[in-house]
Write an enzyme that holds these catalytic residues in place. Structure first.
Site, PDB file in Angstrom:
ATOM      1  N   ARG A 266     -20.486  24.266 -26.832  1.00 10.86           N
ATOM      2  CA  ARG A 266     -21.457  24.879 -25.929  1.00 10.86           C
ATOM      3  C   ARG A 266     -21.832  26.290 -26.397  1.00 10.86           C
ATOM      4  O   ARG A 266     -21.092  26.926 -27.133  1.00 10.86           O
ATOM      5  CB  ARG A 266     -20.890  24.952 -24.506  1.00 10.86           C
ATOM      6  CG  ARG A 266     -20.771  23.615 -23.821  1.00 10.86           C
ATOM      7  CD  ARG A 266     -20.197  23.756 -22.423  1.00 10.86           C
ATOM      8  NE  ARG A 266     -18.804  24.213 -22.449  1.00 10.86           N
ATOM      9  CZ  ARG A 266     -18.405  25.444 -22.228  1.00 10.86           C
ATOM     10  NH1 ARG A 266     -19.306  26.393 -21.953  1.00 10.86           N
ATOM     11  NH2 ARG A 266     -17.134  25.775 -22.273  1.00 10.86           N
TER      12      ARG A 266
ATOM     13  N   LYS B 258     -22.772  19.589 -18.751  1.00  8.02           N
ATOM     14  CA  LYS B 258     -22.430  20.784 -17.992  1.00  8.02           C
ATOM     15  C   LYS B 258     -23.630  21.313 -17.203  1.00  8.02           C
ATOM     16  O   LYS B 258     -23.459  22.007 -16.199  1.00  8.02           O
ATOM     17  CB  LYS B 258     -21.885  21.867 -18.924  1.00  8.02           C
ATOM     18  CG  LYS B 258     -20.508  21.513 -19.498  1.00  8.02           C
ATOM     19  CD  LYS B 258     -19.508  21.148 -18.394  1.00  8.02           C
ATOM     20  CE  LYS B 258     -18.126  20.874 -18.959  1.00  8.02           C
ATOM     21  NZ  LYS B 258     -17.166  20.416 -17.904  1.00  8.02           N
TER      22      LYS B 258
ATOM     23  N   HIS C 270     -14.131  21.946 -10.927  1.00  3.46           N
ATOM     24  CA  HIS C 270     -13.946  21.593 -12.339  1.00  3.46           C
ATOM     25  C   HIS C 270     -12.528  21.064 -12.462  1.00  3.46           C
ATOM     26  O   HIS C 270     -11.583  21.803 -12.746  1.00  3.46           O
ATOM     27  CB  HIS C 270     -14.157  22.824 -13.221  1.00  3.46           C
ATOM     28  CG  HIS C 270     -14.155  22.514 -14.683  1.00  3.46           C
ATOM     29  ND1 HIS C 270     -13.655  23.375 -15.629  1.00  3.46           N
ATOM     30  CD2 HIS C 270     -14.588  21.432 -15.369  1.00  3.46           C
ATOM     31  CE1 HIS C 270     -13.778  22.848 -16.828  1.00  3.46           C
ATOM     32  NE2 HIS C 270     -14.346  21.658 -16.697  1.00  3.46           N
TER      33      HIS C 270
ATOM     34  N   SER D 217     -11.518  23.159 -20.710  1.00  5.58           N
ATOM     35  CA  SER D 217     -11.395  22.235 -21.834  1.00  5.58           C
ATOM     36  C   SER D 217     -10.196  22.607 -22.691  1.00  5.58           C
ATOM     37  O   SER D 217      -9.972  23.785 -22.992  1.00  5.58           O
ATOM     38  CB  SER D 217     -12.667  22.273 -22.689  1.00  5.58           C
ATOM     39  OG  SER D 217     -13.775  21.827 -21.945  1.00  5.58           O
TER      40      SER D 217
ATOM     41  N   LYS E 114      -6.711  18.293 -18.812  1.00  8.69           N
ATOM     42  CA  LYS E 114      -7.256  17.583 -17.647  1.00  8.69           C
ATOM     43  C   LYS E 114      -7.446  16.099 -17.923  1.00  8.69           C
ATOM     44  O   LYS E 114      -7.028  15.244 -17.142  1.00  8.69           O
ATOM     45  CB  LYS E 114      -8.613  18.174 -17.229  1.00  8.69           C
ATOM     46  CG  LYS E 114      -8.566  19.537 -16.600  1.00  8.69           C
ATOM     47  CD  LYS E 114      -9.856  19.889 -15.895  1.00  8.69           C
ATOM     48  CE  LYS E 114     -11.114  19.522 -16.615  1.00  8.69           C
ATOM     49  NZ  LYS E 114     -11.227  20.106 -17.965  1.00  8.69           N
ATOM     50  N   THR E 115      -8.093  15.801 -19.042  1.00 11.66           N
ATOM     51  CA  THR E 115      -8.367  14.399 -19.375  1.00 11.66           C
ATOM     52  C   THR E 115      -7.081  13.656 -19.727  1.00 11.66           C
ATOM     53  O   THR E 115      -6.828  12.554 -19.240  1.00 11.66           O
ATOM     54  CB  THR E 115      -9.365  14.317 -20.547  1.00 11.66           C
ATOM     55  OG1 THR E 115     -10.593  14.919 -20.155  1.00 11.66           O
ATOM     56  CG2 THR E 115      -9.616  12.874 -20.937  1.00 11.66           C
TER      57      THR E 115
ATOM     58  N   ASP F  70     -13.011  15.185 -15.151  1.00  5.97           N
ATOM     59  CA  ASP F  70     -13.548  16.537 -15.369  1.00  5.97           C
ATOM     60  C   ASP F  70     -14.258  17.170 -14.176  1.00  5.97           C
ATOM     61  O   ASP F  70     -14.152  18.368 -13.981  1.00  5.97           O
ATOM     62  CB  ASP F  70     -14.508  16.515 -16.557  1.00  5.97           C
ATOM     63  CG  ASP F  70     -14.811  17.903 -17.093  1.00  5.97           C
ATOM     64  OD1 ASP F  70     -13.868  18.702 -17.239  1.00  5.97           O
ATOM     65  OD2 ASP F  70     -15.981  18.190 -17.370  1.00  5.97           O
TER      66      ASP F  70
ATOM     67  N   ARG G 238     -15.023  14.859 -30.154  1.00  8.65           N
ATOM     68  CA  ARG G 238     -15.065  14.298 -28.802  1.00  8.65           C
ATOM     69  C   ARG G 238     -15.400  12.815 -28.808  1.00  8.65           C
ATOM     70  O   ARG G 238     -15.947  12.276 -29.776  1.00  8.65           O
ATOM     71  CB  ARG G 238     -16.149  15.012 -27.986  1.00  8.65           C
ATOM     72  CG  ARG G 238     -15.898  16.486 -27.730  1.00  8.65           C
ATOM     73  CD  ARG G 238     -15.107  16.700 -26.475  1.00  8.65           C
ATOM     74  NE  ARG G 238     -14.973  18.104 -26.130  1.00  8.65           N
ATOM     75  CZ  ARG G 238     -14.537  18.524 -24.938  1.00  8.65           C
ATOM     76  NH1 ARG G 238     -14.202  17.650 -24.004  1.00  8.65           N
ATOM     77  NH2 ARG G 238     -14.433  19.809 -24.696  1.00  8.65           N
TER      78      ARG G 238
END
Length: 597
Positions: free
Chosen positions: A121, A264, A284, A303, A307-308, A322, A387
């Site tokens: 990003r 996002k 988030h 990130s 989390k994932t 997410d 990713r």
């Protein structure tokens, strides 16, 4: 005969269905070692049906009609020149991406594609339009940078002008939010099959009937990321521009082909709409639910914090990885898919994610073996931010629909401490929960943002600073109220370094973090013995079966005790400095919940 891949240009197969491969994308297809010698490529065999098939465009059945066509014309699209593919089947998007964009089919059936120069990003190029309907709600500053309406119109026109030069334009219509009471209709307009497939995976896919009756979208994304912004336009600081207009409910992307900007962008819109329009708390976070007890856990974190990975638990149902909304009725996922980091991915450590990489998913910026087409998840020669985007139902134990009508029992705040001093798990009081939610301490991990090459300590308020729209105190107050009403337990879990800071220590092994999370879910930690962790005044367990004592208390893992003390106090001072921004907005109890130096 052996040729260098950089010199290979595929022949034009058919004017209608084939477009020249981007020369810029070619060097990024394979790692340097794979490009030394490559076999000669023959012209691929294409069946007559595919070669001569017409565009799935405006003159076919799965298309826009009437008012929809009028919308595109009024928006500035030249309908006499461009062809639209609306919600094209996955197989068609594969074909187009392979023919036109240099994509490759992996050995497991996933599509491997590349985002070009931008592999993360670009938060410094994000803008929010300053206009009368939202200006009083937006938290203006370095995260939400103002853009005037005129500049937005210029960039919007520039994006549409670029899309008008494409022979083929993709449209995807989908939903954000699994609860029909709160969901919004999202339309994505883009020039790359890769982007269309990405959003097909990340948004909630409509049924044929829902698509037929889709109507006017609530939010539109114009993705002309292949085309640069004019850096001499007022307010532009580079050739990249990612901007949202809440009055028009539109987003324009220029100068970056990183697909995560679209994802996002949708989250930023929901981060605004849910609290302001619906009075619900957008988060988030990832979320899962116990199969037997129905207990819901929320995992906050940026990130790279886990989390994932941690929410993909074979013993629990995955709600999402997410983005969620904690509503009056329960918890629901905003997205229809997952966007997992694949760096060092293995079937042994993360089997659910590993097995989700199959036909329909997208591997983004992942290096692969040119002969076997096997992905190399350890190769970071393109980026560390490799990713995979896949539909959430690719996870075997995903909960479909991705929503539950029960309130969370556990809140886990994930941090990645690059200093290696925070304990792997701490039980937080309500005041400490508010403090750490507002502080949002973690480390930006390599690749998640453009230019981040090693862990960088940062304070990301509400664990979502890059995407936050309202003042952090509004989200924090809503979280505190809901936690009090549900009596949810809150835990601070550090997935970062242990035994030393970055460069000398090591990341906490995943098996220990998983064991800690299991102990939270089973209720084991509620009955554990605790001790106090100095400076931060954290309550930490003295024993968890299967986790070494020196892991639970990081002071025991450092050989140089004086160095450990210095780093703890150094990090505490950083917390105090960062939290000063919110001191006037919180109670005395919350202010006292931080480090005591």
């Amino acid at each position: 005969m052996r040729v260098c891949l950089r010199r290979w240009h595929p022949p034009i197969l058919a004017r209608i269905d084939y477009f020249p491969l981007s020369q810029r994308a070619l060097p990024r297809l394979y790692s340097t070692r794979a490009m030394v010698h490559t076999p000669h490529y023959q012209t691929p065999y294409i069946t007559p049906y595919i070669v001569h098939a017409p565009h799935h465009g405006v003159d076919e059945g799965n298309t826009f009609i009437g008012q929809d066509i009028e919308y595109f014309s009024q928006a500035g699209f030249d309908m006499s020149k461009i062809h639209l593919k609306r919600n094209a089947p996955v197989a068609q998007l594969y074909e187009d991406a392979i023919r036109n964009e240099g994509a490759v089919l992996s050995s497991t059936g996933a599509l491997i594609n590349f985002s070009g120069k931008k592999t993360g990003r670009s938060p410094k190029d994000k803008r929010i339009v300053y206009e009368e309907t939202s200006k009083d709600d937006i938290w203006w500053g370095p995260v939400n940078i103002k853009m005037d309406e005129h500049t937005f119109e210029i960039n919007r026109e520039r994006a549409i002008d670029y899309l008008n030069t494409r022979d083929l334009v993709y449209v995807f219509d989908g939903f954000a939010g699994w609860d029909p009471k709160y969901r919004i209709k999202v339309r994505v307009i883009c020039a790359r099959a890769y982007h269309a497939l990405f959003m097909n995976n990340m948004l909630i896919r409509p049924t044929e009937e829902e698509l037929k009756d889709f109507g006017e979208p609530d939010f539109i994304i114009y993705n002309a990321g292949q085309f640069p912004a004019n850096r001499f336009t007022t307010g532009m600081t580079s050739t990249t521009s990612v901007e949202i207009n809440f009055k028009r409910m539109e987003m324009v992307i220029l100068g970056t082909e990183y697909a995560g900007e679209m994802k996002k962008g949708v989250f930023s819109v929901m981060h605004y709409l849910m609290p302001v329009k619906f009075g619900q708390l957008s988060l988030h976070s990832s979320a899962n639910v116990g199969m037997e007890n129905g207990d819901v856990t929320l995992f906050f974190g940026l990130s790279g914090t886990g989390k994932t990975t941690l929410s993909a638990d074979p013993a629990r149902q995955l709600i999402g990885d997410d983005e969620h909304v904690w509503s009056d009725e329960g918890v629901f996922n905003i997205e229809g898919g997952c966007y997992a980091k694949t760096i060092n991915l293995s079937a042994e450590k993360e089997p659910e994610i590993f097995n989700a990489i199959r036909f329909g998913s997208i591997l983004e910026n992942v290096v692969f073996d040119i002969n076997s087409r096997k992905a190399d998840y350890d190769d970071v020669s393109i980026t560390e931010n490799t990713r995979c985007a896949y539909p959430i139902d690719f996870i075997p134990n995903a909960r479909i629909p991705c929503a539950v009508n029960s309130q969370p029992k556990n809140i886990i705040m994930l941090t990645c401490d690059a200093y290696g001093v925070l304990p792997p798990v701490s039980k937080l009081s309500p005041e400490q929960a508010s403090y750490h939610f507002l502080a949002g301490y973690t480390s930006k991990t390599p690749g998640t943002e453009d230019g981040v090459l090693e862990p960088v300590p940062t304070f990301s308020t509400c664990y979502s600073a890059p995407f936050i729209v309202l003042h952090p105190s509004r989200y924090a107050e809503m979280l505190a109220d809901r936690m009090e009403a549900t009596n949810a337990s809150c835990w601070l879990v550090n997935t970062g370094w242990t035994g030393g800071k970055y460069g000398t220590g090591r990341r906490c092994p995943l098996k220990y973090t998983r064991r800690i999370v299991d102990a939270i879910h089973s209720g084991e930690l509620l009955n554990a013995e605790y001790e106090n962790f100095d400076v931060f005044n954290l309550t930490i367990p003295t024993h968890i079966e299967g986790v070494p004592r020196e892991i639970l208390n990081p002071s025991l893992a450092w050989q140089d005790k004086n160095a450990f003390t210095r780093e703890v106090r150094k990090l505490g001072a950083m917390f105090t400095k960062a939290f000063a921004l919110y001191m006037k907005d919180v109670s005395e109890k919350v202010r006292a919940a931080g480090p005591q130096l």
